[in-house]
Design an enzyme around this catalytic site. Structure first.
Site, PDB file in Angstrom:
ATOM      1  CE  LYS A 194      28.788  33.687  93.676  1.00  0.00           C
ATOM      2  NZ  LYS A 194      27.950  33.844  92.454  1.00  0.00           N
ATOM      3  CG  ASP A 254      32.786  44.558  87.777  1.00  0.00           C
ATOM      4  OD1 ASP A 254      32.451  44.059  86.677  1.00  0.00           O
ATOM      5  OD2 ASP A 254      31.980  45.097  88.549  1.00  0.00           O
ATOM      6  CG  ASN A 261      37.348  31.609  81.257  1.00  0.00           C
ATOM      7  OD1 ASN A 261      36.910  30.868  80.386  1.00  0.00           O
ATOM      8  ND2 ASN A 261      36.752  31.739  82.446  1.00  0.00           N
ATOM      9  CB  SER A 293      37.597  32.582  70.681  1.00  0.00           C
ATOM     10  OG  SER A 293      36.804  33.083  69.638  1.00  0.00           O
ATOM     11  CE1 TYR A 301      29.756  34.573  75.198  1.00  0.00           C
ATOM     12  CE2 TYR A 301      29.572  33.008  73.393  1.00  0.00           C
ATOM     13  CZ  TYR A 301      30.189  33.426  74.555  1.00  0.00           C
ATOM     14  OH  TYR A 301      31.241  32.714  75.062  1.00  0.00           O
ATOM     15  CE  LYS A 340      33.527  35.055  74.417  1.00  0.00           C
ATOM     16  NZ  LYS A 340      34.664  35.199  75.375  1.00  0.00           N
TER      17      LYS A 340
END
Length: 711
Positions: A444, A470, A496, A545, A580, A584
Site C-alpha cells: 500500500k 509496524d 500520524n 493528537s 482511544y 491520545k
C-alpha cells in the site's frame, strides 16, 4: 478633514488614582500638546480652584511615566518575574521590582528613615515581648519533627530544620488555623497593645528575599529574611524572620536557621506556627518570635528529583476529592491556589544544582521555550462541545504557503492513506526534497508513492521512499529508528499512525491493549529514538493528537501504577472512544514532560490535531458493519476532508518558531491542550506516567537519549 489622534493608555491600579480636584487637569500636558500639534496652552488653575471653570472641559489626571518609590518601607528585592500586587491591608516589606533598575538606592533619606523605624519596631516585637503577653494557647507543646541542629543560636527566631533528602514530617498538633482573610486590622492590633497576637497559617510561598544584615541601634548586627506568602483568601502577606543573634557568634552560629529558610522555594506549601502580628504605618505584617517559638513545617513541595525533599502531603493526597482532616483540606486549597497563581522561582534561592550541575526550576521550560502563549480562550472553553461544533462546521484551516522545504527530509508515519497521505502530499508541494513514507503495509505504501509522484511538479528531483514500520512491535520501531540514523539529514517527523479498535484486543508480546500499545507506547518510543537524528538539523517532531483528549475520563490515572491497568479488561465494559481518547491524552501528558528535557534549541516538539475527518481508515475495523454505516453517515455529516485536516499537521511541522514547543496546534493555530494539563492533578499524572513509561521503554536506552539533551 480634521486630523484624528487616538491615544491608547493602560489603566492604572484603582488604588493609585487620586481624584482630588487639586490633582486633575483640564488641558493637555505640554508633551501631548506637542505630539498632537496643538498650541501649548497657558497654565490654568486646577479644576475646583476657579469657581467659574466650565464643566464642559475635559478632566484629566497626570500619571507619572517613571515609577517612583512609594513611602511604604520597601526593603528587599524579591526578583519576581512579574509584578505582584498584594492586599492593600498588608504592609509589604519587599520590593516587587522585576528588574534591578527599579530598585531605589538605599541612600534615599526618606526610605532609609522608614526602614530604620520598621526594623526598630520589628526588633521590639522579636526581642522584647514577655511571654505573659502571649495568649497561653498560642504555643503548642508539640516538638517539631525537623531535626534541630546544634549550630543554631539560642536567639534564632525560627526553629532550625534539617531538610534531609526523602525527609517527611509528621502532622503538627495545631490548635487553630487562620486564613489570611481572618487576620485582624492594624487598628485592632494597636488597640490590644501591649499584647501581641499570634496566628498559625498554612500558606504558599510567593517569594523569599535574599537574606540581609542590619545593624541595630545598640551596635550589634542581625540577619533577616523576608517571606512573602499567600493563600486562597488573600496574598501579599510579609513575614520578617530574624536570625542570628550578633556578629560575635557569626562564625559559629550563622547559617543554620538561615539555611532552613533558604531551602524553601516558591510554590512550597508551609505551616507557620506562632507568627506574631504587628502594625506599622496602619498596615499589618508578620514577625518571627525568638527562642524558636516560630516554627516552619513543610507540608508540600513539588520535588525536582527523587533525592529532593518532600513534605507531609503528596500530590496524590492533595488531588484527591475525598474529605479529610481540616489541615489537609486547607493545604489542598492553598496548593491549588499556588499552582494556579504563583510563578516559578528566580535564580537566587532554593535548590539550583544537582551533582554540581545547574537544575532548571521544575515548572519553567527551557529558556528559549519559555513563551507566554495567549490562547484567546480557556482550556475548558476549547474543550466544550459548542466550541468543537463551531470548529468542525464553520472553521476552515488555512493552507500553508510561502514555505520552501527544498533540501529538507521528512518522515510521515501512517502515510499510505487518509490524513497521513494528504500531509505527505502537502509537504511535497512545499518543495520537500526527500520524503519517507513509514507504513505497515509496504504494498500500500508503494501505491501511495506512485500516486504522490504523479501529482507533484518535482517528481524528477524529489525522492520518495517507502519504509516498513509496524507500531505493534517494538523491534520494528527500533529497526526503523536505526535506519533513520543513516539519513543524510532529518528535518521533520510527523507521527500520524494510530488505531482505534472496535473490540478490545490485547497484544500478546507485551500484554497491552492495542490502542495503548500503538498510539502511546510505540509512538513515544519512536519519538524518543528519532530525537538524535532530528537534533542534527534542529528539526521538528510532530505527534498527531485528537480532540478526544478533552473528553476522556482516564479512570486509570487514579491507580498506582498506571500502565499495568491497560493489561486488564476495561471496566465496566469496553468503550472504544474512551480508550482511544485516553491513548491520545497520555501522549499529551508524556510530551509535557519530554519538552522539559529537550530544549527547542535542539528539537522543537509539538502536537497537532486534524479534527474530525472523513476519508481516512481511522476506524477501519467497523467497515461493513451496522456501526460502520452509522459512523460513516456521522463523519460525512460533521467531518471535514483529510486534505483540510492535514493542514494543521503541516502547520505544526513548518510554521511557528520556538513558541510552539510543547504546544498543541489545531486549525493551524496554537490552542489549549486537554484541561487536565493545566491543573495540579495533570502534573502529578504526567510525572507518574513519564517515570513508568521510561521504565517500560528502558530496553531501548531511552533515558540515556534524553539525558544526552541536558549537555
Amino acid at each position: 478633514m480634521a486630523k484624528k489622534i487616538m491615544i491608547l493608555a493602560g489603566a492604572p491600579e484603582h488604588r493609585t488614582l487620586d481624584w482630588e480636584d487639586g490633582r486633575l487637569l483640564n488641558t493637555f500636558l505640554s508633551a501631548f500638546a506637542t505630539f498632537a500639534t496643538q498650541p501649548e496652552p497657558a497654565p490654568t488653575a486646577p479644576i475646583g480652584t476657579d469657581p467659574g471653570s466650565s464643566s464642559d472641559n475635559a478632566v484629566w489626571r497626570s500619571i507619572p511615566l517613571h515609577k517612583a518609590r512609594l513611602e511604604t518601607g520597601l526593603s528587599q528585592v524579591h526578583e519576581l518575574e512579574y509584578a505582584h500586587y498584594g492586599d492593600p491591608e498588608f504592609f509589604e516589606t519587599a520590593s516587587f521590582s522585576t528588574t534591578a533598575s527599579t530598585e531605589m538606592p538605599a541612600t534615599d533619606p526618606a526610605s532609609q528613615s522608614i526602614l530604620t523605624r520598621f526594623y526598630d519596631h520589628s526588633l521590639a516585637i522579636h526581642d522584647d515581648i514577655p511571654s505573659s503577653q502571649l495568649p497561653s494557647g498560642s504555643f503548642s507543646t508539640f516538638v517539631s519533627s525537623f531535626n534541630t541542629t546544634d549550630a543554631t543560636s539560642r536567639d534564632d527566631s525560627v526553629e532550625a530544620s534539617s531538610f534531609a533528602p526523602g525527609h517527611h514530617i509528621h502532622a503538627p498538633d495545631t490548635a487553630h488555623l487562620s486564613d489570611l482573610d481572618d487576620i485582624p486590622s492594624a487598628a485592632y492590633l494597636q488597640s490590644i497593645s501591649p499584647q501581641t497576637m499570634t496566628v498559625n497559617l498554612i500558606v504558599g510561598v510567593i517569594s523569599i528575599a535574599e537574606p540581609r544584615t542590619v545593624k541595630t541601634r545598640w551596635g550589634s548586627t542581625k540577619s533577616l529574611v523576608e517571606l512573602l506568602v499567600g493563600d486562597e483568601t488573600k496574598s501579599g502577606f510579609t513575614i520578617t524572620f530574624w536570625l542570628t543573634s550578633d556578629s560575635e557568634s557569626n562564625a559559629q552560629d550563622s547559617g543554620s536557621a538561615e539555611s532552613t529558610l533558604r531551602c524553601l522555594r516558591r510554590q512550597d506549601i508551609v505551616l507557620l506556627r506562632n507568627v506574631a502580628l504587628g502594625a506599622f504605618m496602619n498596615k499589618v505584617h508578620g514577625h518571627s518570635l525568638r527562642k524558636g517559638l516560630t516554627k516552619v513545617d513543610l507540608l508540600y513541595r513539588r520535588r525536582l528529583d527523587r533525592d529532593d525533599v518532600s513534605g507531609l502531603y503528596s500530590a496524590r493526597q492533595l488531588s484527591s476529592r475525598r474529605p479529610g482532616h481540616p489541615q489537609l483540606m486547607k493545604t489542598k486549597r492553598v496548593w491549588e491556589w499556588a499552582m494556579n497563581f504563583v510563578g516559578g522561582g528566580g535564580t537566587s534561592l532554593g535548590k539550583r544544582k544537582l551533582r554540581s550541575r545547574t537544575v532548571r526550576d521544575w515548572e519553567i521550560p527551557p529558556a528559549d521555550t519559555h513563551m507566554a502563549v495567549n490562547f484567546g480562550m480557556t482550556p475548558e472553553q476549547h474543550a466544550s462541545t459548542k466550541c468543537w461544533l463551531h470548529r468542525q462546521l464553520f472553521v476552515t484551516p488555512p493552507e500553508v504557503r510561502n514555505v520552501d522545504l527544498k533540501g529538507k527530509t521528512a518522515i510521515v508515519t501512517g502515510s499510505n492513506t487518509g490524513i497521513g497521505y494528504e500531509c505527505a502530499a502537502q509537504l511535497l508541494n512545499l518543495g520537500l526534497s526527500r520524503l519517507i513514507l513509514a507504513v505497515r503495509d509496504e504494498a500500500k505504501g508503494e501505491a501511495a508513492r506512485t500516486r504522490l509522484l504523479s501529482t507533484t511538479d518535482t517528481k524528477d528531483t524529489v525522492i520518495v521512499e517507502v519504509w516498513k514500520l509496524d507500531l505493534l512491535h517494538y523491534d520494528s520501531v527500533r529497526e526503523f529508528a536505526q535506519r533513520a540514523t543513516g539519513l543524510t539529514r532529518l528535518d521533520i517527523a510527523v507521527l500520524n499512525a494510530g488505531v482505534c479498535r472496535v473490540n478490545e484486543t490485547f497484544h500478546a508480546p507485551t500484554g497491552y491493549e492495542y490502542d495503548i500499545q500503538v498510539n502511546y507506547l510505540s509512538t513515544s518510543l519512536l519519538a524518543i529514538l528519532l530525537l538524535p537524528s532530528l537534533r542534527a538539523t534542529t528539526g521538528r517532531l510532530v505527534v498527531v493528537s485528537s480532540d478526544k483528549c478533552c473528553w476522556t475520563k482516564f479512570a486509570e490515572s487514579h491507580q498506582q501504577p498506571i500502565l499495568p491497568q491497560f493489561k486488564n479488561t476495561m471496566k465496566p465494559k469496553w468503550d472504544m472512544g474512551e480508550r482511544y481518547g485516553t491513548s491520545k491524552l497520555m501522549c499529551q501528558l508524556f510530551l509535557s514532560q519530554l519538552v522539559k528535557h529537550v530544549p527547542a534549541s535542539t528539537v522543537t516538539v509539538d502536537l497537532a490535531a486534524p479534527g474530525f475527518c472523513y476519508g481516512s481508515e481511522f476506524a477501519r475495523d467497523i467497515n461493513g458493519s451496522l456501526s460502520g454505516v452509522t459512523f460513516g453517515l456521522w463523519v460525512h455529516l460533521m467531518g471535514r476532508s483529510c486534505s483540510l485536516g492535514a493542514r494543521s499537521l503541516v502547520a505544526a511541522a513548518v510554521n511557528f518558531g520556538s513558541e510552539v514547543h510543547g504546544q498543541f496546534v489545531e486549525d493551524c493555530k496554537i490552542r489549549p491542550q486537554a484541561p487536565i494539563l493545566y491543573k495540579p492533578e495533570g502534573e502529578r499524572v504526567a510525572e507518574q506516567l513519564w517515570s513508568e513509561t521510561l521504565d517500560e521503554l528502558s530496553f531501548a536506552g531511552v533515558r540515556g537519549i534524553i539525558q544526552g539533551f541536558a549537555t
